[in-house]
Design a protein around this motif. Structure first.
Motif, PDB file in Angstrom:
ATOM      1  N   THR A  62       0.833  -1.207   0.000  1.00 40.81           N
ATOM      2  CA  THR A  62       0.000   0.000   0.000  1.00 40.81           C
ATOM      3  C   THR A  62       0.869   1.260   0.000  1.00 40.81           C
ATOM      4  O   THR A  62       2.019   1.226   0.430  1.00 40.81           O
ATOM      5  N   SER A  64       1.356   4.615   1.878  1.00 41.23           N
ATOM      6  CA  SER A  64       1.007   4.987   3.249  1.00 41.23           C
ATOM      7  C   SER A  64      -0.033   6.107   3.274  1.00 41.23           C
ATOM      8  O   SER A  64      -0.132   6.918   2.342  1.00 41.23           O
ATOM      9  N   GLU A  88      15.769   5.896   2.465  1.00 43.18           N
ATOM     10  CA  GLU A  88      14.395   5.412   2.692  1.00 43.18           C
ATOM     11  C   GLU A  88      14.367   3.910   2.442  1.00 43.18           C
ATOM     12  O   GLU A  88      14.905   3.453   1.435  1.00 43.18           O
ATOM     13  N   THR A  91      10.470   1.676  -0.985  1.00 38.57           N
ATOM     14  CA  THR A  91      10.130   2.716  -1.969  1.00 38.57           C
ATOM     15  C   THR A  91       8.647   2.667  -2.334  1.00 38.57           C
ATOM     16  O   THR A  91       8.010   3.709  -2.498  1.00 38.57           O
ATOM     17  N   GLY A  92       8.119   1.430  -2.488  1.00 36.65           N
ATOM     18  CA  GLY A  92       6.731   1.280  -2.935  1.00 36.65           C
ATOM     19  C   GLY A  92       6.508   2.048  -4.227  1.00 36.65           C
ATOM     20  O   GLY A  92       7.291   1.937  -5.180  1.00 36.65           O
ATOM     21  N   ALA A  94       6.856   5.163  -4.571  1.00 37.57           N
ATOM     22  CA  ALA A  94       7.801   6.300  -4.541  1.00 37.57           C
ATOM     23  C   ALA A  94       7.151   7.642  -4.209  1.00 37.57           C
ATOM     24  O   ALA A  94       7.731   8.698  -4.465  1.00 37.57           O
ATOM     25  N   GLN A  96       6.419   8.777  -1.051  1.00 37.64           N
ATOM     26  CA  GLN A  96       7.214   9.351   0.055  1.00 37.64           C
ATOM     27  C   GLN A  96       8.591   9.801  -0.452  1.00 37.64           C
ATOM     28  O   GLN A  96       9.118  10.832  -0.011  1.00 37.64           O
ATOM     29  N   VAL A 110      15.396   2.145  -1.115  1.00 35.37           N
ATOM     30  CA  VAL A 110      15.570   0.717  -1.416  1.00 35.37           C
ATOM     31  C   VAL A 110      14.217   0.005  -1.360  1.00 35.37           C
ATOM     32  O   VAL A 110      13.440   0.224  -0.430  1.00 35.37           O
ATOM     33  N   GLU A 111      13.951  -0.850  -2.342  1.00 33.99           N
ATOM     34  CA  GLU A 111      12.715  -1.637  -2.375  1.00 33.99           C
ATOM     35  C   GLU A 111      13.067  -3.102  -2.652  1.00 33.99           C
ATOM     36  O   GLU A 111      13.883  -3.390  -3.509  1.00 33.99           O
ATOM     37  N   ARG A 112      12.395  -4.027  -1.907  1.00 30.87           N
ATOM     38  CA  ARG A 112      12.726  -5.453  -2.041  1.00 30.87           C
ATOM     39  C   ARG A 112      11.891  -6.173  -3.100  1.00 30.87           C
ATOM     40  O   ARG A 112      12.170  -7.303  -3.445  1.00 30.87           O
ATOM     41  N   PHE A 140      17.246  -4.351   4.862  1.00 28.53           N
ATOM     42  CA  PHE A 140      17.933  -4.684   6.117  1.00 28.53           C
ATOM     43  C   PHE A 140      19.442  -4.443   5.988  1.00 28.53           C
ATOM     44  O   PHE A 140      20.114  -4.198   6.978  1.00 28.53           O
ATOM     45  N   VAL A 208       2.666  -2.271   6.524  1.00 28.15           N
ATOM     46  CA  VAL A 208       2.944  -3.612   5.993  1.00 28.15           C
ATOM     47  C   VAL A 208       4.308  -4.022   6.575  1.00 28.15           C
ATOM     48  O   VAL A 208       5.109  -3.162   6.942  1.00 28.15           O
ATOM     49  N   PRO A 209       4.556  -5.348   6.689  1.00 30.14           N
ATOM     50  CA  PRO A 209       5.785  -5.765   7.381  1.00 30.14           C
ATOM     51  C   PRO A 209       7.072  -5.543   6.575  1.00 30.14           C
ATOM     52  O   PRO A 209       7.062  -5.590   5.344  1.00 30.14           O
ATOM     53  N   LEU A 211      10.211  -7.195   5.416  1.00 26.71           N
ATOM     54  CA  LEU A 211      10.548  -8.605   5.201  1.00 26.71           C
ATOM     55  C   LEU A 211      11.983  -8.744   4.720  1.00 26.71           C
ATOM     56  O   LEU A 211      12.510  -7.841   4.063  1.00 26.71           O
TER      57      LEU A 211
HETATM   58  N1  SAH Z   1       6.820   4.642   0.941  1.00 24.45           N
HETATM   59  C1  SAH Z   1       5.923   3.766   0.240  1.00 24.45           C
HETATM   60  C2  SAH Z   1       5.260   2.810   1.194  1.00 24.45           C
HETATM   61  C3  SAH Z   1       5.161   1.463   0.604  1.00 24.45           C
HETATM   62  S1  SAH Z   1       4.677   0.216   1.747  1.00 24.45           S
HETATM   63  C4  SAH Z   1       4.935   4.555  -0.575  1.00 24.45           C
HETATM   64  O1  SAH Z   1       4.820   5.759  -0.389  1.00 24.45           O
HETATM   65  O2  SAH Z   1       4.281   3.968  -1.458  1.00 24.45           O
HETATM   66  C5  SAH Z   1       6.239  -0.392   2.327  1.00 24.45           C
HETATM   67  C6  SAH Z   1       7.163  -0.957   1.282  1.00 24.45           C
HETATM   68  O3  SAH Z   1       8.270  -1.545   1.969  1.00 24.45           O
HETATM   69  C7  SAH Z   1       6.589  -2.053   0.385  1.00 24.45           C
HETATM   70  O4  SAH Z   1       6.731  -1.652  -0.942  1.00 24.45           O
HETATM   71  C8  SAH Z   1       7.466  -3.271   0.698  1.00 24.45           C
HETATM   72  O5  SAH Z   1       7.705  -4.101  -0.424  1.00 24.45           O
HETATM   73  C9  SAH Z   1       8.742  -2.616   1.182  1.00 24.45           C
HETATM   74  N2  SAH Z   1       9.626  -3.452   2.006  1.00 24.45           N
HETATM   75  C10 SAH Z   1       9.308  -4.357   2.980  1.00 24.45           C
HETATM   76  N3  SAH Z   1      10.416  -4.921   3.497  1.00 24.45           N
HETATM   77  C11 SAH Z   1      11.487  -4.350   2.840  1.00 24.45           C
HETATM   78  C12 SAH Z   1      12.904  -4.530   2.905  1.00 24.45           C
HETATM   79  N4  SAH Z   1      13.478  -5.407   3.734  1.00 24.45           N
HETATM   80  N5  SAH Z   1      13.674  -3.785   2.081  1.00 24.45           N
HETATM   81  C13 SAH Z   1      13.126  -2.886   1.214  1.00 24.45           C
HETATM   82  N6  SAH Z   1      11.802  -2.685   1.097  1.00 24.45           N
HETATM   83  C14 SAH Z   1      10.977  -3.408   1.894  1.00 24.45           C
END
Ligand code: SAH
Length: 217
Positions: A62, A64, A88, A91-92, A94, A96, A110-112, A140, A208-209, A211
């Motif tokens: 989602t 935020s 940050e 990224t989701g 992007a 934020q 960074v986005e996973r 992480f 969201v968690p 991970l």
């Molecule tokens: N800032 C985003 C919020 C997205 S929700 C926005 O404005 O849309 C949180 C994001 O964190 C998700 O996209 C999720 O995939 C990512 N995430 C979860 N664990 C992560 C990790 N270990 N490293 C990088 N991104 C991670």
């Protein structure tokens, strides 16, 4: 899709309602006023973009809630100055990332999940944000090559404080991190010296968690 007068008007209303709930730093409100949130949400949801709620961005993630974006940016802004480096995590879409960029920070994000890394990239390019640097990887681990960072902002719920990220925080820097499993406390960690950190709490949220590892889709 354009940033129409209607969208701009709704954005102003949203920001006024956020300000009625909390005295956010002007820097944050001005930045959020510049970023067209409706251009970061899924097609067909743009009419909901200026309500104070999270929205789906695909692959079970989602964007935020605006109040949360404002609060995290506000907490960061009290310690981090224009032109400082900010990391940050998450990224989701992007959104934020764009807000932090409008605040004048040099942003590394960074986005996973590969699909979201690509979505974030697409959204930023389309809106001509060229300076934030996006990375596909596990947050992480942070970005040791670009450390130290004056600010670290985590946009997913961390089960515990990632030690590697603490190492990448500069002395005098600030980390804003939602901590917890089901719901999260908004925790601010200030680095006082090489070994001393100061921690304060700023309310309860739901993210969201965070991970481990990456997802190639
Ligand atoms: N800032 C985003 C919020 C997205 S929700 C926005 O404005 O849309 C949180 C994001 O964190 C998700 O996209 C999720 O995939 C990512 N995430 C979860 N664990 C992560 C990790 N270990 N490293 C990088 N991104 C991670």
């Amino acid at each position: 899709m354009l940033d129409s007068l209607l969208h701009k008007g709704r954005r102003k209303q949203l920001l006024a309602s956020l300000l009625s709930k909390f005295d956010f730093n002007t820097l944050v409100i001005d930045a959020m006023d510049k970023v067209p949130r409706h251009m970061f949400v899924e097609c067909g949801l743009d009419h909901l973009a200026y309500l104070d709620r999270p929205l789906p961005i695909g692959v079970k993630q989602t964007i935020s809630q605006p109040y949360t974006v404002a609060m995290q940016s506000h907490l960061l802004s009290l310690k981090v100055n224009k032109f400082d480096k900010v990391l940050e995590i998450g990224t989701g879409c992007a959104y934020q990332t764009a807000v932090l960029s409008e605040m004048g920070y040099r942003v590394f994000s960074v986005e996973r999940q590969k699909a979201l890394y690509m979505l974030g990239q697409k959204n930023l390019v389309r809106l001509e944000y060229h300076s934030p640097l996006l990375f596909y990887g596990d947050g992480f681990a942070g970005l040791p090559k670009f450390a130290p960072f004056k600010g670290i902002l985590i946009t997913c719920g961390a089960p515990e404080i990632p030690q590697e990220l603490l190492k990448q925080l500069s002395i005098g820097g600030r980390m804003v991190i939602p901590l917890g499993q089901e719901t999260q406390k908004m925790v601010v960690i200030d680095r006082i010296s090489k070994t001393e950190f100061e921690q304060t709490e700023h309310g309860q949220y739901k993210f969201v968690p965070m991970l481990e590892g990456v997802e190639d889709k």
